[in-house]
Design an enzyme around this catalytic site. Structure first.
Site, mmCIF file in Angstrom:
data_model
loop_
_atom_site.group_PDB
_atom_site.id
_atom_site.type_symbol
_atom_site.label_atom_id
_atom_site.label_comp_id
_atom_site.label_asym_id
_atom_site.label_seq_id
_atom_site.Cartn_x
_atom_site.Cartn_y
_atom_site.Cartn_z
ATOM 1 N N PRO A 1 0.308 -10.969 -7.575
ATOM 2 C CA PRO A 1 2.129 -10.668 -7.436
ATOM 3 C C PRO A 1 2.758 -12.239 -7.101
ATOM 4 C CG PRO A 1 0.993 -9.290 -6.113
ATOM 5 C CD PRO A 1 -0.335 -10.146 -6.442
ATOM 6 N N THR A 2 4.244 -12.100 -6.774
ATOM 7 C CA THR A 2 4.888 -13.053 -6.629
ATOM 8 C C THR A 2 5.212 -12.436 -5.531
ATOM 9 O OG1 THR A 2 6.465 -14.128 -7.714
ATOM 10 C CG2 THR A 2 7.192 -12.462 -7.550
ATOM 11 N N ARG B 1 12.555 -19.637 -5.096
ATOM 12 C CA ARG B 1 11.674 -18.616 -5.499
ATOM 13 C C ARG B 1 11.596 -17.430 -6.073
ATOM 14 N NH1 ARG B 1 9.189 -21.869 -2.579
ATOM 15 N NH2 ARG B 1 8.151 -22.319 -0.047
ATOM 16 N N HIS C 1 8.358 -12.648 6.602
ATOM 17 C CA HIS C 1 9.049 -13.330 4.984
ATOM 18 C C HIS C 1 10.174 -13.378 4.834
ATOM 19 C CE1 HIS C 1 4.440 -12.363 3.867
ATOM 20 N NE2 HIS C 1 5.036 -13.612 3.138
ATOM 21 N N TRP D 1 15.933 -21.419 7.510
ATOM 22 C CA TRP D 1 14.733 -22.402 7.756
ATOM 23 C C TRP D 1 14.708 -23.102 6.366
ATOM 24 C CZ3 TRP D 1 9.863 -19.609 9.870
ATOM 25 C CH2 TRP D 1 10.203 -18.813 11.019
ATOM 26 N N LEU E 1 -5.668 -7.424 -5.107
ATOM 27 C CA LEU E 1 -4.599 -8.564 -5.163
ATOM 28 C C LEU E 1 -4.526 -9.424 -4.111
ATOM 29 C CD1 LEU E 1 -1.857 -5.333 -3.826
ATOM 30 C CD2 LEU E 1 -2.443 -6.316 -6.684
ATOM 31 N N GLY E 2 -4.166 -10.677 -5.048
ATOM 32 C CA GLY E 2 -3.617 -11.906 -3.788
ATOM 33 C C GLY E 2 -2.268 -12.936 -3.834
ATOM 34 N N SER E 3 -2.122 -13.827 -4.364
ATOM 35 C CA SER E 3 -0.514 -13.964 -4.064
ATOM 36 C C SER E 3 -0.321 -15.411 -5.000
ATOM 37 C CB SER E 3 -0.587 -14.478 -3.024
ATOM 38 O OG SER E 3 0.312 -15.601 -2.659
ATOM 39 N N SER E 4 0.757 -15.127 -4.936
ATOM 40 C CA SER E 4 0.967 -17.278 -5.845
ATOM 41 C C SER E 4 1.117 -18.388 -5.355
ATOM 42 C CB SER E 4 2.994 -17.113 -6.596
ATOM 43 O OG SER E 4 3.564 -16.559 -4.934
ATOM 44 N N CYS E 5 -0.222 -18.055 -3.479
ATOM 45 C CA CYS E 5 0.198 -19.149 -3.352
ATOM 46 C C CYS E 5 -1.544 -19.504 -3.419
ATOM 47 C CB CYS E 5 0.773 -18.667 -1.811
ATOM 48 S SG CYS E 5 -1.023 -18.042 -0.816
ATOM 49 N N LYS F 1 -7.601 -16.123 -0.812
ATOM 50 C CA LYS F 1 -7.225 -15.278 -1.554
ATOM 51 C C LYS F 1 -8.384 -15.365 -3.281
ATOM 52 C CE LYS F 1 -4.752 -11.387 -0.141
ATOM 53 N NZ LYS F 1 -5.629 -10.367 -0.420
ATOM 54 N N ASP G 1 9.991 -26.542 4.754
ATOM 55 C CA ASP G 1 10.254 -24.817 3.092
ATOM 56 C C ASP G 1 9.316 -24.897 2.326
ATOM 57 O OD1 ASP G 1 12.620 -26.733 2.702
ATOM 58 O OD2 ASP G 1 12.928 -27.510 2.159
ATOM 59 N N TYR H 1 -4.506 -18.542 3.486
ATOM 60 C CA TYR H 1 -4.334 -17.566 3.338
ATOM 61 C C TYR H 1 -5.057 -18.119 1.418
ATOM 62 C CZ TYR H 1 -1.818 -13.400 1.591
ATOM 63 O OH TYR H 1 -1.920 -12.252 0.726
ATOM 64 N N GLY I 1 0.745 -1.061 -0.268
ATOM 65 C CA GLY I 1 -0.211 -0.004 -0.145
ATOM 66 C C GLY I 1 1.007 1.591 0.448
HETATM 67 O O1 GFB Z 1 9.037 -16.184 2.755
HETATM 68 P P1 GFB Z 1 8.415 -17.071 3.084
HETATM 69 O O2 GFB Z 1 8.009 -17.467 4.979
HETATM 70 O O3 GFB Z 1 6.877 -17.721 2.255
HETATM 71 O O4 GFB Z 1 9.852 -18.633 3.151
HETATM 72 P P2 GFB Z 1 6.911 -18.290 1.504
HETATM 73 C C1 GFB Z 1 10.121 -18.853 1.910
HETATM 74 C C2 GFB Z 1 11.086 -20.195 2.163
HETATM 75 O O5 GFB Z 1 12.027 -19.224 2.385
HETATM 76 C C3 GFB Z 1 10.396 -20.900 2.948
HETATM 77 C C4 GFB Z 1 12.218 -19.922 3.466
HETATM 78 O O6 GFB Z 1 11.287 -22.426 2.132
HETATM 79 C C5 GFB Z 1 11.053 -21.140 4.510
HETATM 80 O O7 GFB Z 1 11.423 -21.883 4.266
HETATM 81 N N1 GFB Z 1 13.193 -19.833 4.919
HETATM 82 C C6 GFB Z 1 14.082 -19.809 5.498
HETATM 83 C C7 GFB Z 1 12.918 -19.070 5.971
HETATM 84 N N2 GFB Z 1 14.448 -18.977 6.488
HETATM 85 C C8 GFB Z 1 13.511 -18.660 6.611
HETATM 86 C C9 GFB Z 1 13.990 -17.610 7.289
HETATM 87 O O8 GFB Z 1 14.261 -17.599 8.631
HETATM 88 N N3 GFB Z 1 11.913 -17.185 7.750
HETATM 89 C C10 GFB Z 1 11.256 -17.272 6.721
HETATM 90 N N4 GFB Z 1 9.725 -16.866 6.706
HETATM 91 N N5 GFB Z 1 11.423 -17.856 5.716
HETATM 92 C C11 GFB Z 1 4.050 -17.847 1.869
HETATM 93 C C12 GFB Z 1 3.094 -17.455 2.334
HETATM 94 O O9 GFB Z 1 4.802 -18.956 1.560
HETATM 95 O O10 GFB Z 1 4.664 -16.806 0.430
HETATM 96 C C13 GFB Z 1 1.719 -16.886 2.345
HETATM 97 O O11 GFB Z 1 3.704 -18.378 3.635
HETATM 98 C C14 GFB Z 1 2.141 -15.768 0.764
HETATM 99 O O12 GFB Z 1 0.899 -17.098 2.221
HETATM 100 C C15 GFB Z 1 3.529 -15.675 0.524
HETATM 101 O O13 GFB Z 1 1.779 -16.626 0.142
HETATM 102 C C16 GFB Z 1 3.504 -15.446 -1.426
HETATM 103 O O14 GFB Z 1 6.982 -18.289 -0.271
HETATM 104 O O15 GFB Z 1 6.905 -20.097 1.573
#
Ligand code: GFB
Length: 319
Positions: free
Chosen positions: A171-172, A217, A187, A210, A113-117, A148, A277, A144, A25
């Site tokens: 969006p990605t 991505r 994230h 993690w 706005l949505g999301s790639s998930c 969306k 993951d 989520y 926003g």
């Molecule tokens: O960004 P993230 O939380 O979202 O995690 P998603 C992306 C990848 O990064 C995963 C790894 O494989 C996580 O395990 N990762 C590594 C970490 N280290 C970390 C860390 O310290 N923190 C976090 N958060 N991740 C989201 C959805 O999925 O994507 C939302 O949960 C949304 O709903 C968004 O759709 C676009 O890409 O996995």
């Protein structure tokens, strides 16, 4: 590729950015400064978007011509998995309240706005718009995703039944200025920036990542996204949602290495495989958007430098 003539003129319009304090926003508000339109905003302490009467009163009073729904409960993989009600309920009611109120007051253009998930966990890559609802969702963010998907369907339904010009963009994975740096909610990019910076300050020799580091991505800077969204408002009207991505992807390991370089810290990565993951790969097919003539302008390393500079400036004690 030449860009087609715009189908909608923003000049002189009243544009409500719902969710103007969030990362997307606030990027939209910055981007709209370059347009000759009036940007409307309202804080959550005045109008709670989860309450229909408040949303309807605000819309009836302000009568926006254009609405962009950037308001949402968002978060990373852990927050999604541990707060299913917030991700499902909040997002369902926010989008439903705004879309219905927009119909009532005769909003001319609405962008959701949505999301790639929204796409199936194992959708063919890169993921095209027509992959929607072709398979099971990734469990960590299914709440989520369902909210969306409902938003996309609401825009389609209002187009069909009421002739409303409501469109959706998907969006990605995003990052940028004004991102959330709370490790339990964030994230991956803000999490890695915060962890790498902490290692730099304390002299630690390792940074925790993690999962396995192997998921792929596609990351997009929020200002780049805002530019694409304004482009869509001007150039697109149709029932299909439109993917918004940059077309390149990295593994989480490669991302972590790039963040370490940007932050300027040496050390090794320790992968915590007890953490999920999530989806193995999420690359958008953004052919539809590109064929309209839009191009991404912000590369990953440049975007990460901007995000890190904002992180440092947001809290002077981080220097
Ligand atoms: O960004 P993230 O939380 O979202 O995690 P998603 C992306 C990848 O990064 C995963 C790894 O494989 C996580 O395990 N990762 C590594 C970490 N280290 C970390 C860390 O310290 N923190 C976090 N958060 N991740 C989201 C959805 O999925 O994507 C939302 O949960 C949304 O709903 C968004 O759709 C676009 O890409 O996995």
């Amino acid at each position: 590729m030449t860009t087609a003539k715009p189908i909608f003129d923003l000049a002189g319009r009243r544009v409500w950015v719902a969710g103007h304090r969030g990362m997307v926003g606030s990027a939209l508000v910055r981007r709209l400064e370059a347009e000759s339109c009036e940007t409307l905003t309202i804080g959550r302490e005045i109008v709670d978007l989860r309450r229909q009467d408040g949303v309807e009163c605000w819309m009836a009073e302000t009568r926006p011509d254009v609405v962009i729904i950037a308001a949402a409960t968002v978060g990373g993989i852990l927050a999604n998995d541990s707060h299913p009600v917030d991700f499902l309920y909040d997002n369902l009611v926010i989008e439903t309240n705004i879309i219905e109120a927009a119909r009532r007051v005769g909003v001319k253009r609405l962008l959701f706005l949505g999301s790639s998930c929204i796409y199936p966990r194992l959708a063919p890559q890169p993921m095209r718009e027509d992959a929607l609802l072709t398979g099971p969702l990734e469990p960590t963010n299914q709440w989520y995703a369902i909210a969306k998907i409902a938003g996309i369907m609401l825009c389609r339904a209002y187009r069909r039944q009421h002739g409303c010009d409501f469109i959706s963009a998907m969006p990605t994975n995003l990052y940028g200025v004004a991102d959330t740096y709370d490790l339990a909610a964030s994230h991956v990019i803000p999490a890695l920036i915060a962890k790498a910076h902490a290692a730099k300050v304390t002299g630690a020799h390792e940074v925790e990542v993690w999962g396995s580091g192997s998921p792929l991505r596609e990351f997009m800077d929020a200002d780049d996204l805002a530019d694409a969204l304004i482009f869509l408002l001007r150039h697109y009207s149709g029932e299909s949602h439109v993917n918004v991505g940059v077309g390149t992807e990295v593994t989480i390991r490669e991302l972590a290495e790039t963040v370490m370089r940007v932050v300027g810290v040496k050390g090794h990565l320790r992968f915590d495989t007890s953490r999920p993951d999530g989806a193995p790969r999420k690359l958008m097919d953004s052919t539809m958007l590109r064929s309209m003539g839009w191009r991404s302008r912000v590369g990953l390393e440049e975007g990460l430098r901007k995000a890190y500079a904002w992180y440092l400036s947001a809290s002077p004690e981080r220097h």
